[in-house]
Write an enzyme that holds these catalytic residues in place. Structure first.
Site, PDB file in Angstrom:
ATOM      1  N   ASN A 130      -9.976   0.475   0.900  1.00  0.00           N
ATOM      2  CA  ASN A 130      -8.888   0.373   1.872  1.00  0.00           C
ATOM      3  C   ASN A 130      -9.404   0.719   3.262  1.00  0.00           C
ATOM      4  O   ASN A 130     -10.091   1.725   3.435  1.00  0.00           O
ATOM      5  CB  ASN A 130      -7.770   1.345   1.512  1.00  0.00           C
ATOM      6  CG  ASN A 130      -6.920   0.840   0.376  1.00  0.00           C
ATOM      7  OD1 ASN A 130      -7.382   0.069  -0.473  1.00  0.00           O
ATOM      8  ND2 ASN A 130      -5.677   1.277   0.341  1.00  0.00           N
ATOM      9  N   ASP A 132       2.278   4.899  -5.659  1.00  0.00           N
ATOM     10  CA  ASP A 132       1.583   6.153  -5.352  1.00  0.00           C
ATOM     11  C   ASP A 132       2.455   7.351  -5.717  1.00  0.00           C
ATOM     12  O   ASP A 132       3.373   7.712  -4.992  1.00  0.00           O
ATOM     13  CB  ASP A 132       1.205   6.183  -3.871  1.00  0.00           C
ATOM     14  CG  ASP A 132       0.493   7.486  -3.509  1.00  0.00           C
ATOM     15  OD1 ASP A 132       0.191   8.283  -4.422  1.00  0.00           O
ATOM     16  OD2 ASP A 132       0.241   7.715  -2.309  1.00  0.00           O
ATOM     17  N   HIS A 178      -9.642   4.947  -1.232  1.00  0.00           N
ATOM     18  CA  HIS A 178      -8.813   5.072  -0.027  1.00  0.00           C
ATOM     19  C   HIS A 178      -9.576   5.923   0.978  1.00  0.00           C
ATOM     20  O   HIS A 178     -10.427   6.712   0.604  1.00  0.00           O
ATOM     21  CB  HIS A 178      -7.473   5.747  -0.352  1.00  0.00           C
ATOM     22  CG  HIS A 178      -6.498   4.816  -1.008  1.00  0.00           C
ATOM     23  ND1 HIS A 178      -5.289   4.500  -0.459  1.00  0.00           N
ATOM     24  CD2 HIS A 178      -6.583   4.115  -2.164  1.00  0.00           C
ATOM     25  CE1 HIS A 178      -4.658   3.657  -1.255  1.00  0.00           C
ATOM     26  NE2 HIS A 178      -5.413   3.406  -2.303  1.00  0.00           N
ATOM     27  N   GLY A 211     -11.461   4.617   3.559  1.00  0.00           N
ATOM     28  CA  GLY A 211     -12.766   3.977   3.768  1.00  0.00           C
ATOM     29  C   GLY A 211     -13.278   4.121   5.196  1.00  0.00           C
ATOM     30  O   GLY A 211     -14.479   4.210   5.421  1.00  0.00           O
ATOM     31  N   HIS A 247      -7.918  10.203   4.151  1.00  0.00           N
ATOM     32  CA  HIS A 247      -7.276   9.264   5.086  1.00  0.00           C
ATOM     33  C   HIS A 247      -7.465   9.727   6.526  1.00  0.00           C
ATOM     34  O   HIS A 247      -7.371  10.920   6.809  1.00  0.00           O
ATOM     35  CB  HIS A 247      -5.764   9.196   4.815  1.00  0.00           C
ATOM     36  CG  HIS A 247      -5.398   8.548   3.516  1.00  0.00           C
ATOM     37  ND1 HIS A 247      -4.900   9.253   2.453  1.00  0.00           N
ATOM     38  CD2 HIS A 247      -5.437   7.258   3.121  1.00  0.00           C
ATOM     39  CE1 HIS A 247      -4.650   8.412   1.455  1.00  0.00           C
ATOM     40  NE2 HIS A 247      -4.966   7.205   1.830  1.00  0.00           N
ATOM     41  N   ASP A 252       0.850  -1.191   0.000  1.00  0.00           N
ATOM     42  CA  ASP A 252       0.000   0.000   0.000  1.00  0.00           C
ATOM     43  C   ASP A 252       0.894   1.252   0.000  1.00  0.00           C
ATOM     44  O   ASP A 252       1.847   1.331   0.777  1.00  0.00           O
ATOM     45  CB  ASP A 252      -0.889  -0.039   1.251  1.00  0.00           C
ATOM     46  CG  ASP A 252      -2.012   0.971   1.196  1.00  0.00           C
ATOM     47  OD1 ASP A 252      -2.450   1.325   0.086  1.00  0.00           O
ATOM     48  OD2 ASP A 252      -2.461   1.412   2.276  1.00  0.00           O
TER      49      ASP A 252
HETATM   50 ZN   LIG Z   1      -4.433   5.269   1.145  1.00  0.00          ZN
END
Ligand SMILES: [Zn+2]
Length: 281
Positions: A225, A101, A203, A205, A175, A79
Site C-alpha cells: 500500500n 480492518d 501497509h 509502504g 502508516h 482500503d
Molecule cells: Zn493501511
C-alpha cells in the site's frame, strides 16, 4: 480490465513479486495511476480509504469505468473498511475487493466480524483483505512499530477460520512518515510466508526504503500500500514548474505526473513490470 484482487495476488505469490496498491482520491490521480500501470505493463490495485473518501459510490463509478477501458488488469479495493456498512456499500459501488480492518479488536472478535463479511463478499465474487497484528502510526514508531507484530500461528488460524483472500501483516512498518528508515523483521516475514497459505500485504509502504521494498517483494509480500510518498511527489513536481502566465492550466497534469513517476519507481522495485502479460494469454 477490471479483475478481483484475489486473482492478482495469487499470481503474484506464484511468481514472487508485489503489486503496487496506490491510494487514489480523485479522477486526476486515478488516471495517473492507470497510466503508470499501463506504461509499465503491470497489474495494479487501486485503494480507496473510506475515511478519506466517504463518497465511494461516486469514486466506484468513475474508477470502474476507467479500469474497464484500461489495457492492464486492475482491482479496486476499499482500503481500511472500518464498519459493516461501508464494506457493503463498497460492494454495491462496484469494488472488486474490500479490506475489512478489525485489527484493533481482540482475535475472536476480529475473526467473527471478518468472517461475516467474507461470506457476503464471496457470494458476489468480491475479494477480502483483513489485518492481523496491528500496523500503527510512523509518528509514534518507537512504540507502535513493534507493539503489534503478527504472530505466525495466529495468522494461520485466522486465515483458516475467516476464509480471507489475503492478509495484511505487521512486520515493523507503520502508516505515515518515518523519522528514519524502519527496521523490518525479515525473519518474521519468512515464517509468515512459509506458514500462511494466502498472499501477504504490507501497509505503510511509503518511506520504507528502496532496498527494503524490493527485498520485501522478493521475500513474500505480494501487495504494498502506497499513499504518502505518492502525494508528496505530486507537490514536488508542481513546485518544479513555472506557473506564471499560462502554466497554471497545467496544474492537474503536473500533480498527476508527480504521482505517476513515483508509482512507476515503486512498480520497478516490486518486480511487477510486464506481469500484465499473464492476463493476455
Ligand atoms: Zn493501511
Amino acid at each position: 480490465m477490471l479483475v478481483t484482487m484475489k486473482e492478482l495476488l495469487d499470481q503474484a505469490r506464484v511468481d514472487n513479486y508485489a503489486v503496487a496498491a496506490p491510494n487514489i482520491d480523485n479522477e486526476h490521480n486515478l488516471r495517473a495511476a492507470i497510466d503508470g500501470a499501463e506504461e509499465m505493463n503491470s497489474p495494479l490495485i487501486l485503494g480507496v480509504p473510506y475515511h478519506v473518501n466517504p463518497d465511494i459510490c461516486y469514486l466506484g463509478r468513475i474508477a470502474t469505468d476507467l479500469i474497464r477501458r484500461s489495457a492492464v488488469p486492475i482491482a479496486l479495493n476499499l482500503d481500511h473498511g472500518k464498519n459493516f456498512e461501508n464494506c457493503v456499500m463498497a460492494i454495491r459501488a462496484g469494488f472488486t475487493s474490500i479490506m475489512v480492518d478489525r485489527s484493533e479488536l481482540p482475535f475472536a472478535e476480529n475473526v467473527s466480524q471478518v468472517k461475516e463479511l467474507v461470506k457476503i463478499a464471496h457470494a458476489v465474487g468480491v475479494s477480502v483483505e483483513a489485518e492481523l497484528g496491528h500496523v500503527g502510526g510512523a509518528d509514534n514508531y518507537e512504540v507502535d512499530g513493534y507493539s503489534g507484530l503478527t504472530v505466525p500461528a495466529e495468522a494461520v488460524r485466522f486465515v483458516a477460520e475467516t476464509g480471507v483472500d489475503c492478509l495484511a501483516v505487521a512486520i515493523g512498518t507503520a502508516h505515515g512518515v518515518y523519522k528514519g528508515e524502519p527496521d523490518i523483521r525479515f525473519d518474521l516475514l519468512k515464517e509468515l510466508r512459509e506458514q500462511v497459505p494466502v498472499p501477504l500485504v504490507l501497509h505503510g509502504g511509503s518511506g520504507t526504503g528502496e532496498e527494503n521494498l524490493s527485498r520485501l517483494a522478493r521475500e513474500g509480500i505480494n501487495k504494498v500500500n502506497l499513499s504518502n510518498e505518492l502525494k508528496r511527489n505530486m507537490v514536488v513536481e508542481l513546485n518544479k514548474q513555472d506557473l506564471s502566465q499560462y502554466g497554471i492550466y497545467g496544474v492537474y497534469n503536473y500533480l498527476g505526473q508527480g504521482f505517476k513517476e513515483k508509482l512507476i519507481e515503486n512498480i520497478q522495485l516490486f518486480g511487477s513490470q510486464n506481469k500484465a502479460e499473464n492476463w493476455r494469454k
